[in-house]
Design an enzyme around this catalytic site. Structure first.
Site, PDB file in Angstrom:
ATOM      1  N   PRO A 147     -11.898  21.660  61.977  1.00  0.00           N
ATOM      2  CG  PRO A 147     -14.173  21.084  61.965  1.00  0.00           C
ATOM      3  CD  PRO A 147     -13.176  22.095  61.406  1.00  0.00           C
ATOM      4  CD  GLU A 148     -11.104  20.774  57.907  1.00  0.00           C
ATOM      5  OE1 GLU A 148     -11.635  21.546  57.085  1.00  0.00           O
ATOM      6  OE2 GLU A 148     -10.577  21.184  58.968  1.00  0.00           O
ATOM      7  CB  VAL A 149      -7.312  16.639  62.656  1.00  0.00           C
ATOM      8  CG1 VAL A 149      -7.673  17.467  63.886  1.00  0.00           C
ATOM      9  CG2 VAL A 149      -6.370  15.494  63.039  1.00  0.00           C
TER      10      VAL A 149
END
Length: 258
Positions: A147-149
């Site tokens: 989920p970094e983005v």
């Protein structure tokens, strides 16, 4: 290593040729900090030639919920570390991150085969840690997510290269840009998981992989693993040459040892 806060909540236990590395922070779902990555890198630096298999585990009900959000929370003690990183010149900041990446990249070191035993959640840095391993055994309730983005960041702990190797460009792009969860069944279907088992069978399944990997002669296993790894990047001509060279080394070892 004991696995306490001073060791980045990382515990390492050796039994013969098998090294088991455990994220040991179950009350926080094995959330990772910069100290965790430094501790993992130290484990990699301590490897010797007798280790053939590394098993990577997470204590408790989840493999790893990823980055400890304290790093991104103003006023939290962990936030100071990231604030310091931002204050560095770009080249020094990148060098700091390179040190963090070292905690992941060694899991594909020559001479070892790494196996991730994944239960529950493997999110963000947790998913990248599982991806850093050669093989992954998932429980049927496991879920992977990058989920970094969605946090305004990028996956930077060696995850992008290994993800593309495993699932291809288009699927990797989709997973990273959407940050959507991947359950165990889909992970198996797309090649992220080598096996999916009920939670109470995870230990036995991992033990089976360890036994199978350790069964052949160490030299043949190591040469074969190196060939498979190089095949990801080599063209046919280079890979054919690598096979020839490896086989000659094996023949010399076998015949010369008689």
């Amino acid at each position: 290593m004991t696995g306490g806060e001073a060791d980045g909540w990382v515990r390492a236990d050796r039994a013969g040729a098998v090294l088991t590395v455990t994220l040991d922070r179950p009350d926080q779902l094995n959330a990772q900090t910069a100290a965790t990555w430094q501790a993992l890198a130290a484990v990699g630096d301590s490897l010797d030639d007798e280790v053939r298999v590394v098993v990577l585990r997470g204590a408790g009900r989840s493999f790893s919920a990823g980055l400890d959000r304290g790093h991104l929370t103003p006023g939290h003690p962990l936030a100071a570390g990231f604030a310091e990183l931002v204050a560095l010149p770009a080249e020094e900041a990148q060098e700091r991150i390179r040190g963090y990446q070292a905690g992941f990249r060694w899991l594909r070191s020559p001479g070892i085969v790494s196996i991730a035993a994944v239960q529950g959640h493997a999110i963000g840095a947790g998913a990248q840690l599982a991806l850093a391993c050669d093989l992954r055994v998932l429980t049927d309730d496991a879920q992977l997510r990058l989920p970094e983005v969605t946090l305004g960041l990028v996956p930077d702990l060696t995850g992008t290269s290994t993800l593309v190797e495993l699932v291809g460009y288009a699927r990797a792009l989709e997973l990273c840009l959407t940050g959507r969860p991947v359950d165990a069944a889909e992970a198996r279907a797309m090649g992220l998981a080598n096996a999916v088992v009920p939670r109470d069978e995870l230990d036995a399944a991992v033990a089976g992989f360890v036994s199978a990997v350790c069964a052949p002669p160490a030299g043949a296993s190591r040469e074969t693993a190196a060939l498979i790894r190089s095949a990801v990047h080599n063209g046919a001509v280079a890979q054919d040459a690598a096979e020839r060279a490896a086989q000659v080394r094996r023949l010399h070892d076998l015949v010369g040892g008689r």
